[in-house]
Design an enzyme around this catalytic site. Sequence first.
Site, PDB file in Angstrom:
ATOM      1  N   ASP A 103     -14.914 -16.770   5.576  1.00 42.74           N
ATOM      2  CA  ASP A 103     -13.763 -16.487   6.475  1.00 42.74           C
ATOM      3  C   ASP A 103     -12.946 -17.926   6.650  1.00 42.74           C
ATOM      4  OD1 ASP A 103     -12.111 -14.653   7.825  1.00 42.74           O
ATOM      5  OD2 ASP A 103     -14.112 -13.653   8.167  1.00 42.74           O
ATOM      6  N   ASP A 207      -7.780 -15.704   7.756  1.00 42.63           N
ATOM      7  CA  ASP A 207      -7.411 -15.060   8.897  1.00 42.63           C
ATOM      8  C   ASP A 207      -6.016 -14.988   9.296  1.00 42.63           C
ATOM      9  OD1 ASP A 207      -8.808 -13.045  11.133  1.00 42.63           O
ATOM     10  OD2 ASP A 207      -7.909 -15.118  12.339  1.00 42.63           O
ATOM     11  N   GLU A 270      -5.531 -11.578   5.227  1.00 47.57           N
ATOM     12  CA  GLU A 270      -5.283 -10.663   6.333  1.00 47.57           C
ATOM     13  C   GLU A 270      -4.021 -10.636   6.907  1.00 47.57           C
ATOM     14  OE1 GLU A 270      -7.281  -9.009  10.455  1.00 47.57           O
ATOM     15  OE2 GLU A 270      -6.754 -11.058   9.944  1.00 47.57           O
ATOM     16  N   HIS A 331     -14.316  -4.957  10.327  1.00 48.43           N
ATOM     17  CA  HIS A 331     -14.638  -5.211  11.578  1.00 48.43           C
ATOM     18  C   HIS A 331     -13.782  -5.253  12.728  1.00 48.43           C
ATOM     19  CE1 HIS A 331     -12.565  -8.726  10.437  1.00 48.43           C
ATOM     20  NE2 HIS A 331     -12.573  -9.116  11.474  1.00 48.43           N
ATOM     21  N   ASP A 332     -12.616  -4.926  12.538  1.00 51.76           N
ATOM     22  CA  ASP A 332     -11.399  -4.655  13.456  1.00 51.76           C
ATOM     23  C   ASP A 332     -10.949  -3.257  13.717  1.00 51.76           C
ATOM     24  OD1 ASP A 332     -11.243  -7.302  14.068  1.00 51.76           O
ATOM     25  OD2 ASP A 332      -9.700  -7.774  12.342  1.00 51.76           O
TER      26      ASP A 332
END
Length: 534
Positions: A103, A207, A270, A331-332
Site C-alpha cells: 500500500d 490509496d 483505489e 477490507h472496506d
Amino acid sequence: MDSRHWWQDAVFYQIYPRSFADSDGDGVGDLPGITANLDHLSDMTGGLGVDAVWLSPFHPSPGADFGYDISDHCAVDPVFGTLSDFDELLAAAHRRGLRIITDLVPNHTSDQHPWFSDSRSSRSSMRRDWYIWADPSPDGGPPNNWLSCFPAAGSAWTPDELTGQYYLHSFTRHQPDLNWWNPQVRAAFADVMRFWLNRGVDGFRVDVPHRILKDPELRDNPPALAGLRRAAQAPSGVRPRNLDHPGIHEVMRFMRRVLDSYPDRMMVGEVGVTDPLRLAAYSGRGDELHLAFNFAFWSQPWSAARFQETVAVAESTLPSHAWPTYALSNHDLPRAAGRYDHDGHGPERMRLAAMMLLTLRGTPFLYYGEEIGMADVFIPATDRFDPDGRDSQRSPMQWDHSEHCGFTTGRPWLPTPVAPGTVSVAAQRDDPGSLLHLYRDLLALRRRHRALTGGSYQAMETGNDGVFAFQRRTGEDRLIIALNLTAAPATAQMPGLPAAGRRLHSTLPRPKSSTALDPLQLAPHEGVIVQLPT
C-alpha cells in the site's frame, strides 16, 4: 494492448496483515506470520495458485485508521515485525513465484508524522505548506463546507490552537491531508516510492488517488454537493472541489515516471469515482495507473443482468490501452459471502462468483479468506476499533478449528467464530468438493487456457434472464462460461454455437465430458466452462 504484462495475467490476493497470521502470540497478525503461510498461496508449493500478494499497510501508525494513518512511510511498525522481516517475506515470496505489492498512502499522514509535527509548529515552518492550512471563515468556523468521508469526523477541517488556523483532513482528524501542489511533497513521496522499489517490491496499491489534489482556492462545494462525503454520492455531471480534481492526472503521470524508472513494476489505484469515463481517465494515455479498481460489482445485487451490465460498461468505456479489474470484497466493504446470503444460498453463490471472477477479461483481486467462503464476523460493540465500522470484514483468517481458528495462540485483536464449521483452510484442504478446491481448479484452468487471460470477451444472448454467459477467445481456443444465478434449472439458448462442446469445469461435482450447447442445460446454481471444438 500491444504486449502482455505480468499484472494483466496475474491473480492478486489481498492480505490485511493484522488479520492473516500471528507468529508470536500477541493476538495481532504480523509479517513472519505471512511468510510462514505463503505455501497456502503459491502454486509452486501446491497452494491456491495466485500470482501476486497485495499487503495492506504495515508501517508505523498510531492506529486511528488502522494503518492508514502512517507516521513513518519507510519503516515497519514493531507490531508487524522489522524491515528484516519484510525483506525475508519478499524474498520468500519471490522464491515461490509470488510478486508483492504494498500500500502507498499519498493523500495524508498521521498527525504524529514528523512532517506534520514540523508543519504545525509555526506558520513560518519550512514544512508549513506541506499540508493544507487555512484561516477560519468570517464567522470563526471551518474555512469551507467540505466534509470528512467518515461521518463521525464531521467537517474535513480541525482547528489548531497553536497557530490559529485549520488543517484539512479527508478522513479522521488524526490524518491531515498533504498538499500535493507543493513540489517538495512530490519529491518526498518519490523518495518513499524508491525506498520500497529499491528493496524489490513489485509495485503499489495507491490509496484514494482521486483525493490527492484539491481546489487550490479552497472554494465551497456547490450546493448540490454540500453534504458530499464520498465521490459515489456526487450527482452525475457535477464535479466536487475536494476530490477528482482535473490536475490529479499530472500527479499520476509523475508517480508513473518514478515507477517506470524500475523494470517490470506496476500500480493499481483505489479510484473512488463512480462515473466510468472519469474512472477510465486514470489510465491516461497509458502513462498513469496501470490498473484502477472497478468498484461496481460491490454494489450489485445478485442478478445476471446487473453483472452483465457492469462488465459491459467496463468493456465499453476503458480505452484500448487500459485493462479491467474485478473484485468481490476488500477490507472496506462487507464480504461477498455474507452480502449474497440473504436467502440461505450464499455457499452456492460463492462458487458461481468464483467462476465469474476468475474467467472475466481482466485482473481479479481476491480478499484473504474469500477462497474458503469467509463471511463477516459479528463484532460486539466493546471489541470494535475501526472509526468507520469496518471491523467485521477484517476478522482473523480461519485456518483451522482450534481455539481462535489457528490465527493466534493469544487473544486475537478481533474475535473469531466460536464454531467456524467447514469455513476453514484445514476443513477444505483435502475436500475435493470444497470452495477452496474450486478456486484451485479455476486458477489452474486460467494458467492452462490463454483465452482466460489474454482472450477477447463477448457477452452471449441466452434467452434466460437468470443466466449470465460470455465467450472468451484467443485464436482457436474458444471457451463459453455460463452461470445460472437462480435456484431453478435453466436453459440457455445461444445461437451460432456448435451443437456440443467439452465441459472443462462445473461448479457442481461433474466430470469433464461432452455437453450439448443447443441448448445448454444448467442445474440450479450451476456454472460451467465449455470448450468449443476447433
